[in-house]
Design an enzyme around this catalytic site. Structure first.
Site, mmCIF file in Angstrom:
data_model
loop_
_atom_site.group_PDB
_atom_site.id
_atom_site.type_symbol
_atom_site.label_atom_id
_atom_site.label_comp_id
_atom_site.label_asym_id
_atom_site.label_seq_id
_atom_site.Cartn_x
_atom_site.Cartn_y
_atom_site.Cartn_z
ATOM 1 N N LYS A 33 42.738 68.437 0.989
ATOM 2 C CA LYS A 33 42.500 67.395 1.997
ATOM 3 C C LYS A 33 43.813 66.695 2.365
ATOM 4 C CE LYS A 33 38.215 68.033 2.791
ATOM 5 N NZ LYS A 33 37.770 68.459 4.133
ATOM 6 N N TYR A 86 40.635 70.357 -4.630
ATOM 7 C CA TYR A 86 39.889 69.843 -3.470
ATOM 8 C C TYR A 86 40.675 68.709 -2.794
ATOM 9 C CZ TYR A 86 36.591 67.028 -0.853
ATOM 10 O OH TYR A 86 35.996 66.278 0.123
ATOM 11 N N GLY A 140 25.149 75.232 5.774
ATOM 12 C CA GLY A 140 24.518 74.442 6.839
ATOM 13 C C GLY A 140 23.106 74.937 7.129
ATOM 14 N N VAL A 189 34.896 79.725 10.471
ATOM 15 C CA VAL A 189 36.268 79.376 10.907
ATOM 16 C C VAL A 189 37.340 79.924 9.975
ATOM 17 C CG1 VAL A 189 35.613 77.306 12.189
ATOM 18 C CG2 VAL A 189 36.259 77.090 9.778
ATOM 19 N N PHE A 191 34.419 69.382 10.146
ATOM 20 C CA PHE A 191 33.830 69.095 8.830
ATOM 21 C C PHE A 191 33.891 70.292 7.882
ATOM 22 C CE2 PHE A 191 31.460 66.269 11.682
ATOM 23 C CZ PHE A 191 31.524 65.078 10.995
ATOM 24 N N GLY A 233 38.090 63.611 -15.410
ATOM 25 C CA GLY A 233 38.676 63.365 -14.087
ATOM 26 C C GLY A 233 38.087 62.198 -13.327
ATOM 27 N N ALA A 291 34.183 72.735 5.291
ATOM 28 C CA ALA A 291 35.090 72.924 4.148
ATOM 29 C C ALA A 291 34.259 72.932 2.866
ATOM 30 C CB ALA A 291 36.113 71.789 4.082
ATOM 31 N N SER A 315 39.218 62.788 2.405
ATOM 32 C CA SER A 315 38.420 62.296 1.274
ATOM 33 C C SER A 315 39.206 61.302 0.440
ATOM 34 C CB SER A 315 38.041 63.491 0.396
ATOM 35 O OG SER A 315 37.499 63.050 -0.822
HETATM 36 N N1 UFG Z 1 27.565 60.060 -12.289
HETATM 37 C C1 UFG Z 1 26.770 59.802 -13.389
HETATM 38 N N2 UFG Z 1 25.690 60.608 -13.605
HETATM 39 C C2 UFG Z 1 25.371 61.642 -12.768
HETATM 40 C C3 UFG Z 1 26.188 61.881 -11.663
HETATM 41 C C4 UFG Z 1 27.288 61.073 -11.452
HETATM 42 O O1 UFG Z 1 27.019 58.886 -14.180
HETATM 43 O O2 UFG Z 1 24.371 62.317 -13.044
HETATM 44 C C5 UFG Z 1 28.695 59.155 -12.029
HETATM 45 C C6 UFG Z 1 30.041 59.847 -11.967
HETATM 46 O O3 UFG Z 1 30.581 59.995 -13.250
HETATM 47 C C7 UFG Z 1 30.810 58.873 -11.085
HETATM 48 C C8 UFG Z 1 29.750 58.307 -10.132
HETATM 49 O O4 UFG Z 1 28.511 58.587 -10.766
HETATM 50 O O5 UFG Z 1 31.301 57.826 -11.856
HETATM 51 C C9 UFG Z 1 29.767 58.961 -8.772
HETATM 52 O O6 UFG Z 1 29.791 60.371 -8.980
HETATM 53 P P1 UFG Z 1 29.641 61.419 -7.793
HETATM 54 O O7 UFG Z 1 29.707 62.771 -8.405
HETATM 55 O O8 UFG Z 1 28.470 61.076 -6.943
HETATM 56 O O9 UFG Z 1 30.903 61.114 -6.870
HETATM 57 P P2 UFG Z 1 32.458 61.114 -7.224
HETATM 58 O O10 UFG Z 1 32.912 59.703 -7.097
HETATM 59 O O11 UFG Z 1 32.780 61.823 -8.462
HETATM 60 O O12 UFG Z 1 33.011 62.034 -6.049
HETATM 61 C C10 UFG Z 1 32.831 61.703 -4.691
HETATM 62 C C11 UFG Z 1 32.648 62.970 -3.862
HETATM 63 C C12 UFG Z 1 33.883 63.830 -3.931
HETATM 64 C C13 UFG Z 1 35.081 63.032 -3.588
HETATM 65 C C14 UFG Z 1 35.151 61.776 -4.408
HETATM 66 C C15 UFG Z 1 36.273 60.931 -3.944
HETATM 67 O O13 UFG Z 1 31.554 63.704 -4.329
HETATM 68 O O14 UFG Z 1 33.761 64.884 -3.002
HETATM 69 O O15 UFG Z 1 33.951 61.026 -4.285
HETATM 70 O O16 UFG Z 1 36.390 59.867 -4.766
HETATM 71 F F1 UFG Z 1 36.161 63.769 -3.847
#
Ligand code: UFG
Length: 324
Positions: A147, A143, A36, A51, A75, A283, A77, A119
């Site tokens: 949650k 993660y 933060g 915490v 928040f 994933g 975490a 989440s």
């Molecule tokens: N992506 C790209 N290029 C990048 C970064 C991301 O193609 O450089 C794609 C990822 O593969 C995904 C999409 O963009 O398909 C979104 O990716 P993010 O990493 O922004 O987000 P995620 O959906 O993977 O994850 C987010 C949060 C997590 C949470 C999740 C829940 O970051 O904390 O949503 O679905 F768990």
């Protein structure tokens, strides 16, 4: 009303703090300042406290009593999926231990209302068009598991101590409500792409061979300011009489593909992007879009900002900070 916001110096937490302050609420921020940023909490009292520390429950209860708090928003975490796979013990210890301390402190100080950051990661890789809260969560990483277990802990604390709780399952949060509160971490699609562009690099798309219209992954992007409003709506809900649900999706119900997000970034910056297509990231579900019906019906909340608004606010926040 007085709310203790734990993790209020973070990206999302600080937006909620700012919004509560503009609505005339008294806010006390508790934050370890490990990730933060103190400046984000301007206007609120800040208590530096971790915490997850062994004596945190007593210290938190003291702060709750001292503030005369009647509600808590939690928040604080760890939130990186990949890191959670590598360091599961840290996620279980800190996310679950931290929440246990928060709930015990609320019970001890007789603070009734708790809003918890959950989440969409609880859902894992659901094979449905729109994810409803009725779907049984099947998290696929530590993660998401912390949650989901956190939501069980809330239910147990309700039964044991008479707390009233809401868990908000955030979908893909982005944008900035105030430039100085922007997401400074480079962990998600929008900040990652903006960061690469700043370095003169092309964005990388993680796979374009998914079973989606343009082959790239689809997500439900929600403006951080709309998400902040959802927390305010959740507090109002807890303070009211009727409270049929404890868990809400927070998203718009509209999906955008990675290529659509890149187009929006190009529009906001007035340039055409030339993305590289890379391999799939392990994933990643092809599609993760929520049904936002429950939160609309029960809390009267809907997202009001579209993808262009979200991306433009992120781009403008960086420009405000003197970055391209
Ligand atoms: N992506 C790209 N290029 C990048 C970064 C991301 O193609 O450089 C794609 C990822 O593969 C995904 C999409 O963009 O398909 C979104 O990716 P993010 O990493 O922004 O987000 P995620 O959906 O993977 O994850 C987010 C949060 C997590 C949470 C999740 C829940 O970051 O904390 O949503 O679905 F768990």
């Amino acid at each position: 009303m007085t709310t203790l916001v734990i993790g209020g110096a973070g990206y999302i937490g600080s937006h909620v703090v700012r919004l509560l302050l503009t609505k005339g609420e008294k806010v006390v921020v508790v934050d370890s300042l490990s990730t933060g940023i103190e400046e984000r909490t301007a206007g609120a009292e800040l208590v530096e406290l971790d915490v997850t520390a062994p004596d945190a429950s007593e210290k938190l209860a003291f702060q709750l009593r001292a503030a005369g708090a009647d509600s808590v928003i939690h928040f604080a975490a760890h939130k990186q999926v990949g890191e959670s796979v590598e360091k599961p013990e840290m996620y279980w210890h800190d996310n679950i231990g931290g929440l246990a301390n928060v709930l015990a402190a609320c019970a001890s100080a007789e603070v009734r209302d708790v809003v918890f950051s959950s989440s969409a990661a609880v859902y894992g890789v659901p094979d449905v068009d729109l994810v409803t809260e009725e779907l049984t969560p099947q998290p696929i990483n530590p993660y998401g598991a912390t949650k989901y277990v956190g939501e069980w802990m809330l239910a147990d604390a309700e039964r044991a101590h008479g707390l009233r709780t809401v868990a908000l399952r955030y979908f893909n949060v982005a944008g900035a409500g105030w430039p100085e509160l922007a997401d400074t971490a480079v962990m998600n699609l929008v900040p990652i792409v903006l960061d690469r562009l700043e370095q003169g690099k092309d964005p990388v798309v993680f796979g374009d061979d998914y079973d989606t219209p343009d082959g790239t992954c689809i997500r439900d992007y929600v403006h951080v300011l709309d998400l902040a409003e959802a927390h305010v709506a959740a507090l109002d809900y807890l303070r009211g009489e009727e409270r049929p649900h404890r868990v809400f999706n927070v998203g718009t119900g509209t999906g955008s593909s990675v290529l659509e997000v890149l187009d929006a970034i190009g529009r906001a910056r007035g340039v055409e992007l030339t993305p590289e297509i890379g391999p799939r990231r392990a994933g990643d579900p092809a599609r993760l879009v929520c049904s936002a019906t429950r939160i609309e019906e029960a809390l009267g909340w809907t997202g009001t900002h579209d993808l262009d608004d979200i991306v433009r606010s992120a781009v403008e926040a960086r420009r405000g900070a003197g970055r391209p």
